[in-house]
Motif scaffolding. Structure first.
Motif, PDB file in Angstrom:
ATOM      1  N   PRO A  93       0.829  -1.209   0.000  1.00 15.08           N
ATOM      2  CA  PRO A  93       0.000   0.000   0.000  1.00 15.08           C
ATOM      3  C   PRO A  93       0.861   1.255   0.000  1.00 15.08           C
ATOM      4  CG  PRO A  93      -0.843  -1.591   1.574  1.00 15.08           C
ATOM      5  CD  PRO A  93       0.469  -2.144   1.072  1.00 15.08           C
ATOM      6  N   VAL A  94       0.422   2.264  -0.733  1.00 11.16           N
ATOM      7  CA  VAL A  94       1.171   3.517  -0.829  1.00 11.16           C
ATOM      8  C   VAL A  94       0.445   4.573  -0.010  1.00 11.16           C
ATOM      9  CG1 VAL A  94       2.041   5.300  -2.377  1.00 11.16           C
ATOM     10  CG2 VAL A  94       2.000   2.910  -3.122  1.00 11.16           C
ATOM     11  N   THR A  95       1.124   5.088   1.010  1.00  9.24           N
ATOM     12  CA  THR A  95       0.481   6.048   1.907  1.00  9.24           C
ATOM     13  C   THR A  95       0.536   7.462   1.343  1.00  9.24           C
ATOM     14  OG1 THR A  95       2.486   6.585   3.131  1.00  9.24           O
ATOM     15  CG2 THR A  95       1.228   4.666   3.884  1.00  9.24           C
ATOM     16  N   LEU A  96      -0.362   8.281   1.860  1.00  8.67           N
ATOM     17  CA  LEU A  96      -0.391   9.689   1.482  1.00  8.67           C
ATOM     18  C   LEU A  96       0.962  10.346   1.772  1.00  8.67           C
ATOM     19  CD1 LEU A  96      -2.318  11.975   0.508  1.00  8.67           C
ATOM     20  CD2 LEU A  96      -2.707  12.485   2.905  1.00  8.67           C
ATOM     21  N   ALA A  97       1.534  10.022   2.909  1.00  4.19           N
ATOM     22  CA  ALA A  97       2.832  10.601   3.290  1.00  4.19           C
ATOM     23  C   ALA A  97       3.915  10.222   2.285  1.00  4.19           C
ATOM     24  CB  ALA A  97       3.212  10.131   4.695  1.00  4.19           C
ATOM     25  N   GLN A  98       3.886   8.973   1.824  1.00  3.30           N
ATOM     26  CA  GLN A  98       4.869   8.541   0.820  1.00  3.30           C
ATOM     27  C   GLN A  98       4.699   9.308  -0.482  1.00  3.30           C
ATOM     28  OE1 GLN A  98       3.828   4.319   1.143  1.00  3.30           O
ATOM     29  NE2 GLN A  98       5.972   3.851   1.530  1.00  3.30           N
ATOM     30  N   MET A  99       3.448   9.532  -0.865  1.00  5.26           N
ATOM     31  CA  MET A  99       3.202  10.266  -2.107  1.00  5.26           C
ATOM     32  C   MET A  99       3.644  11.718  -1.980  1.00  5.26           C
ATOM     33  SD  MET A  99      -0.352   8.715  -3.614  1.00  5.26           S
ATOM     34  CE  MET A  99      -1.279   8.322  -2.146  1.00  5.26           C
ATOM     35  N   LYS A 100       3.394  12.302  -0.815  1.00  2.69           N
ATOM     36  CA  LYS A 100       3.809  13.692  -0.584  1.00  2.69           C
ATOM     37  C   LYS A 100       5.314  13.847  -0.641  1.00  2.69           C
ATOM     38  CE  LYS A 100       0.015  15.661   2.074  1.00  2.69           C
ATOM     39  NZ  LYS A 100      -0.411  16.212   3.386  1.00  2.69           N
ATOM     40  N   ALA A 101       6.013  12.782  -0.319  1.00  2.00           N
ATOM     41  CA  ALA A 101       7.466  12.842  -0.265  1.00  2.00           C
ATOM     42  C   ALA A 101       8.110  12.739  -1.642  1.00  2.00           C
ATOM     43  CB  ALA A 101       7.997  11.730   0.655  1.00  2.00           C
ATOM     44  N   ARG A 102       7.327  12.392  -2.664  1.00  2.00           N
ATOM     45  CA  ARG A 102       7.889  12.227  -4.008  1.00  2.00           C
ATOM     46  C   ARG A 102       7.672  13.477  -4.842  1.00  2.00           C
ATOM     47  NH1 ARG A 102       9.456   6.703  -5.364  1.00  2.00           N
ATOM     48  NH2 ARG A 102       9.707   7.518  -7.459  1.00  2.00           N
ATOM     49  N   PRO A 103       8.761  14.123  -5.256  1.00  2.00           N
ATOM     50  CA  PRO A 103       8.654  15.350  -6.057  1.00  2.00           C
ATOM     51  C   PRO A 103       7.861  15.143  -7.346  1.00  2.00           C
ATOM     52  CG  PRO A 103      10.934  14.994  -5.375  1.00  2.00           C
ATOM     53  CD  PRO A 103      10.162  13.783  -4.962  1.00  2.00           C
ATOM     54  N   GLU A 104       7.957  13.939  -7.940  1.00  2.00           N
ATOM     55  CA  GLU A 104       7.246  13.678  -9.198  1.00  2.00           C
ATOM     56  C   GLU A 104       5.738  13.767  -9.020  1.00  2.00           C
ATOM     57  OE1 GLU A 104       9.414  11.696  -7.536  1.00  2.00           O
ATOM     58  OE2 GLU A 104      10.076  10.081  -8.862  1.00  2.00           O
ATOM     59  N   LEU A 105       5.292  13.632  -7.780  1.00  2.00           N
ATOM     60  CA  LEU A 105       3.851  13.587  -7.523  1.00  2.00           C
ATOM     61  C   LEU A 105       3.312  14.902  -6.952  1.00  2.00           C
ATOM     62  CD1 LEU A 105       3.610   9.999  -5.958  1.00  2.00           C
ATOM     63  CD2 LEU A 105       3.392  10.674  -8.352  1.00  2.00           C
ATOM     64  N   ALA A 106       4.165  15.914  -6.907  1.00  2.00           N
ATOM     65  CA  ALA A 106       3.771  17.174  -6.255  1.00  2.00           C
ATOM     66  C   ALA A 106       2.570  17.819  -6.929  1.00  2.00           C
ATOM     67  CB  ALA A 106       4.950  18.136  -6.239  1.00  2.00           C
ATOM     68  N   GLY A 107       2.378  17.547  -8.222  1.00  2.00           N
ATOM     69  CA  GLY A 107       1.279  18.175  -8.942  1.00  2.00           C
ATOM     70  C   GLY A 107      -0.022  17.402  -8.881  1.00  2.00           C
ATOM     71  N   MET A 108      -0.004  16.273  -8.221  1.00  2.00           N
ATOM     72  CA  MET A 108      -1.197  15.411  -8.183  1.00  2.00           C
ATOM     73  C   MET A 108      -2.416  16.132  -7.632  1.00  2.00           C
ATOM     74  SD  MET A 108      -0.353  11.572  -6.920  1.00  2.00           S
ATOM     75  CE  MET A 108      -1.978  10.906  -7.290  1.00  2.00           C
ATOM     76  N   ALA A 109      -3.551  15.896  -8.280  1.00  2.00           N
ATOM     77  CA  ALA A 109      -4.809  16.479  -7.803  1.00  2.00           C
ATOM     78  C   ALA A 109      -5.096  16.020  -6.378  1.00  2.00           C
ATOM     79  CB  ALA A 109      -5.953  16.082  -8.733  1.00  2.00           C
ATOM     80  N   LEU A 110      -4.756  14.792  -6.099  1.00  2.00           N
ATOM     81  CA  LEU A 110      -4.990  14.250  -4.744  1.00  2.00           C
ATOM     82  C   LEU A 110      -4.299  15.088  -3.677  1.00  2.00           C
ATOM     83  CD1 LEU A 110      -5.929  11.775  -2.906  1.00  2.00           C
ATOM     84  CD2 LEU A 110      -3.614  10.906  -3.250  1.00  2.00           C
ATOM     85  N   LEU A 111      -3.073  15.548  -4.006  1.00  2.00           N
ATOM     86  CA  LEU A 111      -2.301  16.298  -3.014  1.00  2.00           C
ATOM     87  C   LEU A 111      -2.677  17.778  -3.003  1.00  2.00           C
ATOM     88  CD1 LEU A 111       1.198  14.655  -3.566  1.00  2.00           C
ATOM     89  CD2 LEU A 111      -0.672  13.939  -2.079  1.00  2.00           C
ATOM     90  N   ARG A 112      -3.101  18.272  -4.152  1.00  2.00           N
ATOM     91  CA  ARG A 112      -3.415  19.700  -4.246  1.00  2.00           C
ATOM     92  C   ARG A 112      -4.806  20.026  -3.723  1.00  2.00           C
ATOM     93  NH1 ARG A 112      -0.867  23.327  -7.399  1.00  2.00           N
ATOM     94  NH2 ARG A 112       1.290  22.761  -7.787  1.00  2.00           N
ATOM     95  N   GLN A 113      -5.722  19.076  -3.878  1.00  2.00           N
ATOM     96  CA  GLN A 113      -7.096  19.295  -3.411  1.00  2.00           C
ATOM     97  C   GLN A 113      -7.515  18.108  -2.569  1.00  2.00           C
ATOM     98  OE1 GLN A 113      -8.289  20.272  -7.706  1.00  2.00           O
ATOM     99  NE2 GLN A 113     -10.052  20.883  -6.477  1.00  2.00           N
ATOM    100  N   SER A 114      -7.316  18.252  -1.279  1.00  2.00           N
ATOM    101  CA  SER A 114      -7.531  17.103  -0.399  1.00  2.00           C
ATOM    102  C   SER A 114      -8.989  16.662  -0.355  1.00  2.00           C
ATOM    103  CB  SER A 114      -7.046  17.423   1.011  1.00  2.00           C
ATOM    104  OG  SER A 114      -7.851  18.422   1.586  1.00  2.00           O
ATOM    105  N   ARG A 115      -9.887  17.557  -0.730  1.00  2.00           N
ATOM    106  CA  ARG A 115     -11.303  17.193  -0.618  1.00  2.00           C
ATOM    107  C   ARG A 115     -11.884  16.597  -1.890  1.00  2.00           C
ATOM    108  NH1 ARG A 115     -14.664  22.014   1.355  1.00  2.00           N
ATOM    109  NH2 ARG A 115     -16.254  20.452   1.069  1.00  2.00           N
ATOM    110  N   LEU A 116     -11.099  16.529  -2.942  1.00  2.00           N
ATOM    111  CA  LEU A 116     -11.611  15.988  -4.202  1.00  2.00           C
ATOM    112  C   LEU A 116     -11.648  14.458  -4.147  1.00  2.00           C
ATOM    113  CD1 LEU A 116     -12.548  16.833  -7.047  1.00  2.00           C
ATOM    114  CD2 LEU A 116     -10.168  16.644  -7.783  1.00  2.00           C
ATOM    115  N   SER A 117     -12.843  13.892  -4.267  1.00  2.00           N
ATOM    116  CA  SER A 117     -12.992  12.455  -4.030  1.00  2.00           C
ATOM    117  C   SER A 117     -12.777  11.600  -5.273  1.00  2.00           C
ATOM    118  CB  SER A 117     -14.369  12.157  -3.451  1.00  2.00           C
ATOM    119  OG  SER A 117     -15.375  12.503  -4.373  1.00  2.00           O
ATOM    120  N   VAL A 118     -12.825  12.239  -6.449  1.00  2.00           N
ATOM    121  CA  VAL A 118     -12.521  11.528  -7.696  1.00  2.00           C
ATOM    122  C   VAL A 118     -11.466  12.341  -8.422  1.00  2.00           C
ATOM    123  CG1 VAL A 118     -13.439  10.590  -9.852  1.00  2.00           C
ATOM    124  CG2 VAL A 118     -14.894  10.664  -7.823  1.00  2.00           C
TER     125      VAL A 118
END
Length: 144
Positions: A93-118
DNA sequence: GCCAACGTTGGC
DNA sequence: GCCAACGTTGGC
């Protein structure tokens, strides 16, 4: 083929439940932006299954098996759903913290808008996360 | 059409 | 349980 991320609180609808059900209607989405993402989904698209609140991690890969169709119980005509099925659990499983730690994922909608469910997921993001999850992206693509 | 009040989501 | 970040509602 496009990639997505579906959020669900495990206490409401968990990955295990999706596996047990074999297929489900992804309904109950009210946010306009999330609905737009639902509308853009096509059969064959892949989606990470993310547990919000409890867990905060990606635990599986799902597939869109039916494109957007209207919710018969909605009088406004705006709401709708897609159908999804489980493809496979992720080995790691990939945790939110792990994703936040990856520069390649900094632009992810998941990280930029925490309330977006899709959320949409780019191909690059999909590849990075598949690697983090211990699955080959081609495995996640071909399925089963 | 503005904006204050309120509700909801979800991370912490 | 708290609170930040939204989205929605309704009075004006």
């Amino acid at each position: 083929m496009a990639y997505w991320l579906l959020k669900s609180e495990p206490s409401v609808y968990s990955w295990d439940r999706l596996v047990a059900d074999g297929r489900t209607h992804w309904d109950g989405v009210r946010n306009a932006q999330a609905l737009n993402n639902l509308r853009a989904m096509q059969p064959g698209d892949r989606a990470f299954f993310y547990h919000s609140n409890a867990g905060k991690d990606i635990v599986g890969v799902a597939e869109i098996v039916r494109a957007f169709y209207p919710d018969p119980n909605d009088r406004s005509g705006k709401l709708g759903m897609v159908d999804v099925r489980p493809v496979m659990p992720v080995p790691q499983p990939v945790t939110l913290a792990q994703m936040k730690a990856r520069p390649e994922l900094a632009g992810m909608a998941l990280l930029r808008q925490s309330r977006l469910s899709v959320c949409p997921v780019s191909e690059r993001e999909w590849q990075v996360i598949c690697e983090m999850a211990g699955i080959g992206p081609e495995t996640a693509r071909s399925g089963d």
